[in-house]
Write an enzyme that holds these catalytic residues in place. Structure first.
Site, PDB file in Angstrom:
ATOM      1  N   LYS A 121     -11.908 -14.647  -9.489  1.00  0.00           N
ATOM      2  CA  LYS A 121     -12.651 -14.644  -8.246  1.00  0.00           C
ATOM      3  C   LYS A 121     -13.353 -13.557  -8.212  1.00  0.00           C
ATOM      4  CE  LYS A 121     -11.459 -13.851  -3.452  1.00  0.00           C
ATOM      5  NZ  LYS A 121     -11.065 -14.115  -2.305  1.00  0.00           N
ATOM      6  N   LYS A 128     -14.769  -7.476  -4.847  1.00  0.00           N
ATOM      7  CA  LYS A 128     -15.492  -6.088  -4.775  1.00  0.00           C
ATOM      8  C   LYS A 128     -14.715  -4.988  -5.150  1.00  0.00           C
ATOM      9  CE  LYS A 128     -14.652  -6.147   0.248  1.00  0.00           C
ATOM     10  NZ  LYS A 128     -15.252  -6.742   1.547  1.00  0.00           N
ATOM     11  N   LYS A 133       0.912  -1.175  -0.105  1.00  0.00           N
ATOM     12  CA  LYS A 133       0.039  -0.039   0.071  1.00  0.00           C
ATOM     13  C   LYS A 133       1.048   1.324  -0.172  1.00  0.00           C
ATOM     14  CE  LYS A 133      -4.338  -1.628   1.759  1.00  0.00           C
ATOM     15  NZ  LYS A 133      -5.353  -1.434   2.951  1.00  0.00           N
TER      16      LYS A 133
HETATM   17  P1  AMP Z   1     -12.831  -9.634   0.704  1.00  0.00           P
HETATM   18  O1  AMP Z   1     -13.951  -9.229  -0.141  1.00  0.00           O
HETATM   19  O2  AMP Z   1     -11.885  -9.852   0.021  1.00  0.00           O
HETATM   20  O3  AMP Z   1     -12.659  -8.618   1.770  1.00  0.00           O
HETATM   21  O4  AMP Z   1     -13.450 -10.907   1.465  1.00  0.00           O
HETATM   22  C1  AMP Z   1     -14.273 -10.860   2.623  1.00  0.00           C
HETATM   23  C2  AMP Z   1     -14.601 -12.255   2.917  1.00  0.00           C
HETATM   24  O5  AMP Z   1     -15.412 -12.643   2.026  1.00  0.00           O
HETATM   25  C3  AMP Z   1     -13.350 -13.328   3.068  1.00  0.00           C
HETATM   26  O6  AMP Z   1     -13.617 -14.267   4.115  1.00  0.00           O
HETATM   27  C4  AMP Z   1     -13.238 -14.209   1.721  1.00  0.00           C
HETATM   28  O7  AMP Z   1     -12.746 -15.413   1.640  1.00  0.00           O
HETATM   29  C5  AMP Z   1     -14.694 -13.989   1.203  1.00  0.00           C
HETATM   30  N1  AMP Z   1     -14.949 -13.916  -0.135  1.00  0.00           N
HETATM   31  C6  AMP Z   1     -14.571 -13.017  -1.011  1.00  0.00           C
HETATM   32  N2  AMP Z   1     -14.646 -12.996  -2.397  1.00  0.00           N
HETATM   33  C7  AMP Z   1     -15.115 -14.284  -2.275  1.00  0.00           C
HETATM   34  C8  AMP Z   1     -15.614 -15.148  -3.462  1.00  0.00           C
HETATM   35  N3  AMP Z   1     -15.359 -14.684  -4.635  1.00  0.00           N
HETATM   36  N4  AMP Z   1     -16.047 -16.377  -3.285  1.00  0.00           N
HETATM   37  C9  AMP Z   1     -15.965 -16.825  -2.118  1.00  0.00           C
HETATM   38  N5  AMP Z   1     -15.713 -16.238  -0.998  1.00  0.00           N
HETATM   39  C10 AMP Z   1     -15.215 -14.864  -1.107  1.00  0.00           C
END
Ligand code: AMP
Ligand code: TRP
Length: 337
Positions: free
Chosen positions: A197, A200, A115
């Site tokens: 994947k 967001k 970052k």
């Molecule tokens: P993040 O959006 O990366 O902050 O992730 C928040 C939580 O959501 C974490 O526990 C990730 O493992 C889960 N997560 C994020 N994106 C996915 C996805 N595409 N499929 C399954 N789990 C996800």
């Protein structure tokens, strides 16, 4: 305290764009695990300040995240959901822990290096981020910390800091937390690119992710545009070329909880990929509409949301405040009686 269940603490950044990947891969598991462990869900608004943010937006996203977690089924009668800044011990004890934290340990953190490399002027808060995170965990004597892979290093630092504090002050004061990397029940891929994947932070969130708070029309449109292939066969497959259809079936399976055979039976009479997309979209919409409605209801009832958050903060403080007081005493501060 007589409750000996393991303690789990999760920290969640108050960001927007929470999508069905987050729901199916994470939030839904938190909801399912509520009864067996003591769960703390901390919406980390102080961490959010480490990247410059519009104050009105931060306020809105913090409340929206709380409403969303309640709407997804986090039950205030079972779990303690609170906003980090509502429990003053977090910021206060971060200073205390800073006094035993070697600068080099923080400069070595991968996330800090990534970052800070992207910024012209690096803020002290960004460097100190993992110390605040360590106190989030240590204040609650958390045994388990469910985190994504990228946060594992921060939990390991937390252990190192806890150990260092215990050594310097010659007592087993902090509990050693374990990072728990969830085995993702469902790995949801992007609709526009099924080899990536669902995320967001994608630049083009429309058509890529399915935000939990999106309206039905928009969700239908995203599914309609989902990338598939030219095989025209509805089947689970690990062939990268067929990843799109596999992802659609996987989403359907995760939401319905059915077996692969049951899923395929459901689509045996489908008229091509268009029909598949329409039916998966309808299943997703059915599943998340109640969440969206509960979220909307809470957002239009700020009194109720504030009441729930005040209750969470009070329950969290009942753990964190005594721990903070003990920490001060151990360090030689005069604690008013
Ligand atoms: P993040 O959006 O990366 O902050 O992730 C928040 C939580 O959501 C974490 O526990 C990730 O493992 C889960 N997560 C994020 N994106 C996915 C996805 N595409 N499929 C399954 N789990 C996800
Ligand atoms: N740093 C974590 C993330 O970006 C969020 C977080 C803050 C956290 N405090 C925590 C996670 C304590 C687990 C435990 O995802």
């Amino acid at each position: 305290m007589t409750d000996h269940r393991p303690r789990v603490l999760s920290g969640i950044q108050p960001t927007g764009n929470i999508h069905i990947g987050n729901y199916l891969g994470a939030i839904r598991n938190w909801v399912a695990g509520q009864a067996t462990k003591i769960n703390f869900f901390c919406i980390v608004d102080l961490h959010a300040l480490t990247v410059p943010r519009d104050p009105a937006l931060l306020r809105q996203q913090t409340r929206s995240m709380a409403a969303l977690l309640f709407a997804c089924g986090i039950d205030p009668a079972q779990s303690i959901l609170f906003v980090q800044s509502h429990v003053r011990a977090h910021a206060e004890t971060t200073w205390l822990l800073n006094t035993v934290t070697p600068l080099g340990w923080l400069q070595r953190m991968t996330q800090f290096k990534d970052k800070s490399a992207k910024q012209e002027s690096v803020l002290t808060g960004l460097l100190d981020y993992p110390v605040l995170m360590a106190m989030d965990i240590l204040l609650y004597d958390a045994d388990e910390v469910p985190v994504g892979d990228d946060q594992k290093q921060h939990v390991e630092l937390t252990r190192d800091l806890a150990q260092r504090f215990n050594t310097i002050y010659e007592q087993e004061f902090f509990v050693m937390p374990e990072p728990v990397i969830p085995t993702v029940a469902a790995r949801v891929m992007g609709l526009d690119d099924p080899l990536k994947k669902m995320s967001k932070s994608s630049d083009h969130i429309r058509g890529h992710a399915v935000p939990l708070l999106e309206d039905a029309k928009e969700i239908e449109r995203s599914f309609k545009r989902a990338v598939t292939d030219s095989y025209n066969e509805i089947a689970f497959s690990d062939d990268p070329e067929r990843a799109g259809v596999n992802n659609l079936l996987g989403i359907y399976q995760a939401i319905t909880g059915k077996s692969q055979a049951e899923v395929l039976a459901d689509f045996a009479n489908a008229r091509g990929y268009g029909d598949l997309k329409k039916r998966v979209a309808a299943t997703v919409i059915d599943a998340i509409t109640p969440i969206r409605e509960r979220h909307a209801k809470l957002m239009t009832d700020p009194g109720e949301l504030d009441r729930l958050l005040a209750m969470g903060a009070e329950q969290a403080a009942a753990y964190a405040e005594p721990k903070a007081q003990q920490m001060k005493e151990i360090m030689g501060l005069v604690v008013p009686s």
